[in-house]
Motif scaffolding. Structure first.
Motif, short mmCIF file in Angstrom:
data_model
loop_
_atom_site.label_atom_id
_atom_site.label_comp_id
_atom_site.label_asym_id
_atom_site.label_seq_id
_atom_site.Cartn_x
_atom_site.Cartn_y
_atom_site.Cartn_z
N ARG A 176 0.83 -1.21 0.00
CA ARG A 176 0.00 0.00 0.00
C ARG A 176 0.86 1.26 0.00
O ARG A 176 0.54 2.23 -0.70
N THR A 177 1.94 1.25 0.75
CA THR A 177 2.80 2.42 0.83
C THR A 177 3.44 2.72 -0.52
O THR A 177 3.57 3.89 -0.91
N GLN A 178 3.82 1.68 -1.24
CA GLN A 178 4.42 1.87 -2.56
C GLN A 178 3.36 2.01 -3.66
O GLN A 178 3.71 2.14 -4.84
N LYS A 179 2.08 1.98 -3.26
CA LYS A 179 0.97 2.14 -4.20
C LYS A 179 1.02 1.10 -5.33
O LYS A 179 0.76 1.41 -6.50
N LEU A 180 1.36 -0.13 -4.97
CA LEU A 180 1.41 -1.22 -5.94
C LEU A 180 0.07 -1.93 -5.99
O LEU A 180 -0.45 -2.34 -4.96
N THR A 181 -0.50 -2.08 -7.17
CA THR A 181 -1.70 -2.89 -7.31
C THR A 181 -1.27 -4.35 -7.47
O THR A 181 -0.11 -4.64 -7.79
N PHE A 182 -2.19 -5.27 -7.23
CA PHE A 182 -1.85 -6.68 -7.40
C PHE A 182 -1.57 -7.01 -8.86
O PHE A 182 -0.78 -7.90 -9.16
N LYS A 183 -2.20 -6.29 -9.78
CA LYS A 183 -1.90 -6.49 -11.21
C LYS A 183 -0.46 -6.11 -11.51
O LYS A 183 0.26 -6.81 -12.23
N GLU A 184 -0.04 -4.97 -10.95
CA GLU A 184 1.35 -4.53 -11.16
C GLU A 184 2.33 -5.51 -10.51
O GLU A 184 3.37 -5.84 -11.07
#
Length: 294
Positions: free
Chosen positions: A40-48
């Motif tokens: 969440r902190t790195q704003k990563l989606t599961f798709k990414e």
């Protein structure tokens, strides 16, 4: 393994083993919290995130980050995830208390530090120089002495672009390389310190059969994430990074762990010496820099 020192006839008491059992009884749940926090902190989606790995799908990664997931979280998954996110592996062991890994930092500073894994060495050095310009003479001298000490022990800040993970990390290939390194180095460590298989297996929470498998270079099997922290705490090691030193397919992962220790140590030491009203604006600078190198 020379860096471990010579602790012949190493003995661990029943009380110490019981303490490890109690301390790490919720380690899988704690790991899931830390993995989710970093994502969440790195704003990563599961798709990414899914695109960064082959051999594992996004749904499996999502399950590993759910506290309700009851099955074991293998240590190679956490190791690979730490590489892809460029967050020190040790930080994931803190779970809910991940901020304790960055002791003395406020929430914003912790978030910035978690996002700075890809920042080039030249830019990091420039930031540290900026902080030094804001310190009084005594704090500046103390920071420079700290820097000299840590760099003499672990090496200077390097341009770590060559240690970045592949664009897509093959998780199965990584696992084989990781566990083979653990097998080689664990046996070396145990023999150097005259540690019996019985003692080693009980300390890291495995049966003797499982421990023999751990040291079998021809039979890499997933191992629980708890073994890393149990080895570090139980054998009172400063680091358990040496257990990845025999990786041959992904040697960059081991080198990165050393580089990360220097980078994080210097950043935390520099930031904590700032006055509270200075740390906020400088943290914003860090966050802005992190946005450039996602």
């Amino acid at each position: 393994m020379a860096g471990y020192g010579n602790k012949k006839n190493f003995v661990v008491s029943e009380q110490e083993i019981a303490h490890l059992d109690a301390m790490l009884k919720n380690i899988d749940s704690d790991i899931s919290v830390a993995m989710s926090y970093v994502r969440r902190t790195q704003k990563l989606t599961f798709k990414e995130l899914e695109k960064k790995f082959s051999g594992i799908n996004g749904n499996t990664l999502k399950r590993y980050m759910q506290q309700s997931y009851q099955s074991m979280r293998p240590i190679h998954i956490v190791a690979a995830y730490s590489w892809v996110t460029m967050v020190p592996m040790t930080a994931f062991y803190y779970g809910f208390k991940i901020k304790e890994f960055y002791r003395g930092m406020d929430d914003n500073a912790v978030e910035a530090l978690i996002c700075l894994g890809r920042l080039p060495a030249e830019m990091l050095n420039q930031f540290l120089n900026m902080v030094c310009c804001m310190l009084d003479d005594q704090s500046k001298q103390e920071f420079l002495e700290f820097r000299q000490q840590i760099e003499s022990e672990y090496g200077v800040i390097e341009d770590h672009r060559e240690f970045l993970p592949p664009d897509t990390l093959d998780i199965k290939e990584f696992a084989i390389d990781y566990y083979r390194s653990v097998a080689v180095t664990a046996r070396q460590f145990r023999e150097e310190h005259n540690i019996s298989v019985e003692m080693a297996s009980r300390l890291i929470g495995l049966s003797e059969y499982q421990y023999h498998v751990l040291e079998d270079i021809n039979k890499p099997v997933p191992l629980p994430v708890s073994i890393g922290f149990r080895v570090k705490l139980g054998f009172k090691l400063n680091s358990h990074a040496n257990f990845t030193s025999a990786m041959t397919v992904f040697p960059e992962f081991h080198k990165l762990r050393q580089v990360q220790h220097v980078r994080d140590s210097l950043l935390v030491e520099a930031l904590r010496r700032l006055k509270s009203h200075e740390r906020g604006p400088m943290t914003k600078v860090l966050i802005s820099l992190s946005e450039l190198y996602k």
